[in-house]
Design a protein around this motif. Structure first.
Motif, short mmCIF file in Angstrom:
data_model
loop_
_atom_site.label_atom_id
_atom_site.label_comp_id
_atom_site.label_asym_id
_atom_site.label_seq_id
_atom_site.Cartn_x
_atom_site.Cartn_y
_atom_site.Cartn_z
N ALA A 133 0.84 -1.20 0.00
CA ALA A 133 0.00 0.00 0.00
C ALA A 133 0.87 1.25 0.00
N LEU A 134 1.95 1.22 0.78
CA LEU A 134 2.86 2.36 0.83
C LEU A 134 3.52 2.59 -0.53
N ALA A 135 3.95 1.53 -1.17
CA ALA A 135 4.60 1.66 -2.48
C ALA A 135 3.64 2.25 -3.51
N TYR A 136 2.43 1.70 -3.58
CA TYR A 136 1.47 2.21 -4.55
C TYR A 136 1.10 3.66 -4.23
N GLY A 154 1.11 9.11 -5.61
CA GLY A 154 1.28 10.47 -5.11
C GLY A 154 2.24 11.26 -5.97
N ILE A 155 3.31 10.63 -6.43
CA ILE A 155 4.24 11.28 -7.36
C ILE A 155 3.50 11.64 -8.65
N LYS A 156 2.65 10.72 -9.12
CA LYS A 156 1.86 11.00 -10.33
C LYS A 156 0.98 12.22 -10.12
N HIS A 157 0.35 12.31 -8.96
CA HIS A 157 -0.52 13.46 -8.68
C HIS A 157 0.30 14.75 -8.57
N LEU A 158 1.50 14.67 -8.00
CA LEU A 158 2.35 15.86 -7.94
C LEU A 158 2.77 16.33 -9.32
N ILE A 159 3.04 15.38 -10.21
CA ILE A 159 3.39 15.73 -11.58
C ILE A 159 2.20 16.39 -12.27
N MET A 160 1.01 15.87 -12.00
CA MET A 160 -0.18 16.49 -12.58
C MET A 160 -0.40 17.89 -12.01
N ASP A 161 -0.12 18.08 -10.73
CA ASP A 161 -0.26 19.40 -10.12
C ASP A 161 0.72 20.40 -10.71
N ALA A 162 1.84 19.92 -11.22
CA ALA A 162 2.82 20.78 -11.88
C ALA A 162 2.43 21.04 -13.33
N ASP A 163 1.26 20.60 -13.73
CA ASP A 163 0.71 20.83 -15.07
C ASP A 163 1.51 20.13 -16.17
N ILE A 164 2.03 18.94 -15.85
CA ILE A 164 2.78 18.16 -16.82
C ILE A 164 1.93 16.97 -17.24
N ILE A 166 2.16 3.82 -16.20
CA ILE A 166 3.46 3.82 -15.54
C ILE A 166 3.30 3.58 -14.04
N THR A 167 2.27 4.20 -13.45
CA THR A 167 2.01 4.01 -12.02
C THR A 167 1.75 2.55 -11.70
N VAL A 168 0.95 1.90 -12.52
CA VAL A 168 0.61 0.49 -12.27
C VAL A 168 1.85 -0.39 -12.42
N VAL A 169 2.64 -0.16 -13.44
CA VAL A 169 3.82 -1.00 -13.68
C VAL A 169 4.87 -0.81 -12.58
N VAL A 170 5.18 0.44 -12.25
CA VAL A 170 6.18 0.70 -11.22
C VAL A 170 5.70 0.16 -9.88
N SER A 171 4.43 0.33 -9.58
CA SER A 171 3.88 -0.18 -8.32
C SER A 171 3.94 -1.69 -8.26
N ALA A 172 3.63 -2.35 -9.37
CA ALA A 172 3.68 -3.80 -9.41
C ALA A 172 5.10 -4.30 -9.14
N VAL A 173 6.08 -3.64 -9.71
CA VAL A 173 7.48 -4.02 -9.47
C VAL A 173 7.83 -3.83 -8.00
N GLY A 188 -1.77 11.74 -21.80
CA GLY A 188 -0.78 11.83 -20.73
C GLY A 188 -1.30 11.21 -19.45
N GLY A 189 -2.58 11.39 -19.15
CA GLY A 189 -3.16 10.79 -17.95
C GLY A 189 -3.17 9.27 -18.02
N VAL A 190 -3.51 8.74 -19.18
CA VAL A 190 -3.52 7.29 -19.35
C VAL A 190 -2.10 6.75 -19.26
N ARG A 191 -1.15 7.43 -19.88
CA ARG A 191 0.25 6.98 -19.86
C ARG A 191 0.82 7.00 -18.44
N LYS A 192 0.55 8.07 -17.70
CA LYS A 192 1.03 8.14 -16.32
C LYS A 192 0.38 7.08 -15.45
N SER A 193 -0.88 6.77 -15.71
CA SER A 193 -1.55 5.71 -14.95
C SER A 193 -0.94 4.35 -15.25
#
Length: 125
Positions: A77-80, A85-95, A108-115, A101-106
């Protein structure tokens, strides 16, 4: 009267896009981490109380399947939550605030979290 209104809104038939699912899971993992702090604080208190308490917590985490499962679940849970949270911070920075971009970041979030979840499982077990 609008004839296109839904007669019965069945939530099980609604297909959420991946960014919505990752956002919902981010909130759920936040709640799980908050509840899991009970286990973490108990283990911290017991392990810092005395050398016997430390040995007791260590033995519990080494020999009890439920304790290992809880530890792995909290680490997962902490890893995910961290990655999302990093994804949301990137979105808050308007990137990458576009649909693609939202689908791609999601993704990436799923893959990195799974690892990270797999690595946490290897570390705990």
């Amino acid at each position: 009267m609008n004839s296109k209104r839904p007669v019965n809104l069945d939530l099980s038939t609604i297909h959420f896009p991946l960014p919505a699912v990752t956002s919902i899971v981010h909130r759920v993992t936040g709640v799980l981490l908050f509840i899991g702090l009970i286990f973490v604080f108990w283990a911290l208190d017991a392990s810092l109380s005395s050398p016997e308490g430390f040995d007791s917590v260590r033995e519990t985490l080494e020999g009890n399947l439920l304790a290992k499962l809880i530890a792995w679940g909290l680490l997962s849970a902490l890893a995910y939550h961290f990655v999302a949270g990093i994804k949301h911070l990137i979105m808050d920075a308007d990137i990458g605030v576009t649909l693609e971009g939202g689908v791609r970041k999601s993704q990436i979030t799923v893959v990195v979290s799974a690892v990270l979840v797999i690595l946490a499982g290897v570390w705990v077990w």
